[in-house]
Design a protein around this motif. Structure first.
Motif, short mmCIF file in Angstrom:
data_model
loop_
_atom_site.label_atom_id
_atom_site.label_comp_id
_atom_site.label_asym_id
_atom_site.label_seq_id
_atom_site.Cartn_x
_atom_site.Cartn_y
_atom_site.Cartn_z
N ALA A 136 75.74 29.77 65.50
CA ALA A 136 74.03 29.38 64.85
C ALA A 136 73.77 29.16 66.78
O ALA A 136 74.65 29.15 67.23
CB ALA A 136 74.02 28.33 64.28
N PRO A 137 72.90 29.72 67.00
CA PRO A 137 71.53 30.14 65.36
C PRO A 137 71.65 31.56 64.97
O PRO A 137 72.13 32.20 65.73
CB PRO A 137 69.80 30.37 66.01
N GLU A 185 68.43 30.39 60.61
CA GLU A 185 67.83 29.69 60.98
C GLU A 185 65.98 30.80 61.37
O GLU A 185 64.81 30.14 61.00
CB GLU A 185 68.04 29.85 62.98
N GLU A 221 62.91 29.32 62.10
CA GLU A 221 63.49 28.00 63.32
C GLU A 221 63.32 28.81 64.45
O GLU A 221 64.15 27.89 65.64
CB GLU A 221 64.08 26.83 62.36
N ALA A 222 63.84 30.56 64.58
CA ALA A 222 63.97 30.55 65.96
C ALA A 222 63.40 32.12 65.39
O ALA A 222 63.20 32.93 64.85
CB ALA A 222 65.42 30.55 65.91
N SER A 240 66.02 34.49 70.21
CA SER A 240 67.13 32.61 69.80
C SER A 240 68.58 33.32 69.22
O SER A 240 69.81 33.07 69.23
CB SER A 240 66.73 31.54 69.09
N ILE A 241 68.85 34.37 67.95
CA ILE A 241 69.62 34.47 67.03
C ILE A 241 70.53 35.84 67.43
O ILE A 241 71.11 35.98 67.23
CB ILE A 241 68.88 34.70 66.20
N GLY A 293 74.24 31.82 60.82
CA GLY A 293 73.56 30.72 60.73
C GLY A 293 73.92 30.03 60.19
O GLY A 293 75.18 29.09 59.47
N ARG A 294 73.38 28.44 59.99
CA ARG A 294 73.78 27.50 59.32
C ARG A 294 74.12 27.45 57.49
O ARG A 294 72.95 28.35 57.06
CB ARG A 294 72.38 26.16 59.86
#
Length: 305
Positions: A168-169, A173, A178-179, A183-184, A199-200
């Motif tokens: 993650a992220p 996400e 959220e991203a 970011s990913i 991710g989560r």
């Protein structure tokens, strides 16, 4: 000031940067001809801000590949040599079979526009994640070819473990707003392989995958990469694979030789037959053997039936 705010501000002022006609084009002429028969430039990737309810399409912020390279994470993967066949000389025969699979996919591309692939299986344990990873590596090992590998299994993700990468992220996400892409996305420092982990854990993976936000992500990524490969959950476990298949150009079904029941395979193929089924990858087969309707070459193969 955040990147999202800057993107919105530029869009309002009509000053979003665009690609110049003099910029160098990607070297994959075959892919360019399929996607742009009129000779137009490929569109560049855009960063997607979180979607608000009722927002069908996010604001456009054009981005160059080199800008993506600068912003994405480079965590330094530690690929498992027992799992990544291109990292283990003792698995050279297996690596060659993935090159064969890669060549067959390029031949399919001669006949139909295929850029985004879903890799799935009938049930767990057939090797879909193994095939996804090594096919992506086979593509990225070519000169000036870029592959994006996405872990679309939000229920039991394994790719990040095999790759020695952060979990993650990731995709969950992004889908939750959220991203952003920066970011990913993770990148390899040696090859043109990019990776989005799952991710989560989330409570509603099927609903997230069916959201318009994932389609936006794939559509914006596709012009930048030569191939996008999505590792999807098994077909008979959940509905996620069918959802992902609807967002991609083609589906590869992984079948483990001498293990998967014939009726399960038939039901799985029927799920995609007449839609976007490209073929079957027979995993774990004996050299120079045949298994009913599914042919293969050296342990891995495809059959368009």
């Amino acid at each position: 000031m955040s990147r999202v705010y800057e993107a919105l501000k530029r869009a309002e002022q009509g000053r979003a940067p665009i690609e110049s006609a003099n910029d160098p084009k990607p070297s994959d002429s075959l892919l360019a001809e399929v996607a742009h028969p009129d000779g137009a430039e490929r569109s560049a990737i855009g960063m997607v801000p979180p979607l608000e309810p009722g927002n069908e399409s996010p604001i456009s912020h054009h981005l160059r590949l080199d800008e993506l390279r600068r912003h994405c994470a480079r965590p330094g993967w530690k690929l498992n040599p027992d799992y990544a066949v291109f990292c283990n000389r003792s698995l050279a025969v297996c690596a060659e079979q993935f090159r064969t699979l890669r060549s067959r996919l390029y031949r399919l591309r001669d006949k139909q526009p295929v850029r985004t692939l879903v890799v799935t299986s009938a049930v767990p344990g057939e090797g879909k994640t193994f095939v996804s990873l090594n096919l992506a590596l086979a593509i990225a090992h070519q000169h000036d070819r870029r592959a994006l590998l996405i872990d679309g299994d939000l229920r039991a993700s394994r790719l990040h473990v095999r790759m020695g990468a952060p979990s993650a992220p990731g995709l969950s996400e992004y889908l939750c707003g959220e991203a952003d892409e920066f970011s990913i996305i993770q990148a390899d420092s040696k090859d043109d392989l990019f990776f989005i982990p799952a991710g989560r854990s989330v409570l509603n993976p099927a609903e997230l995958l069916a959201d318009n936000r994932l389609k936006v992500l794939i559509d914006r990524m596709a012009p930048v990469f030569d191939w996008i490969i999505v590792d999807a959950p098994p077909v008979h476990a959940v509905s996620d694979a069918a959802v992902l298949a609807g967002l991609c150009d083609g589906v590869l079904v992984v079948v483990r030789a001498k293990l998967t029941a014939y009726d399960l395979v038939q039901t799985t193929l029927q799920e995609f037959r007449g839609k976007n089924l490209l073929g079957v990858v027979l995993n774990g087969a004996d050299e120079e053997a045949t298994y009913g309707a599914y042919s293969y070459y050296g342990g891995y193969g495809m059959d368009r039936k």
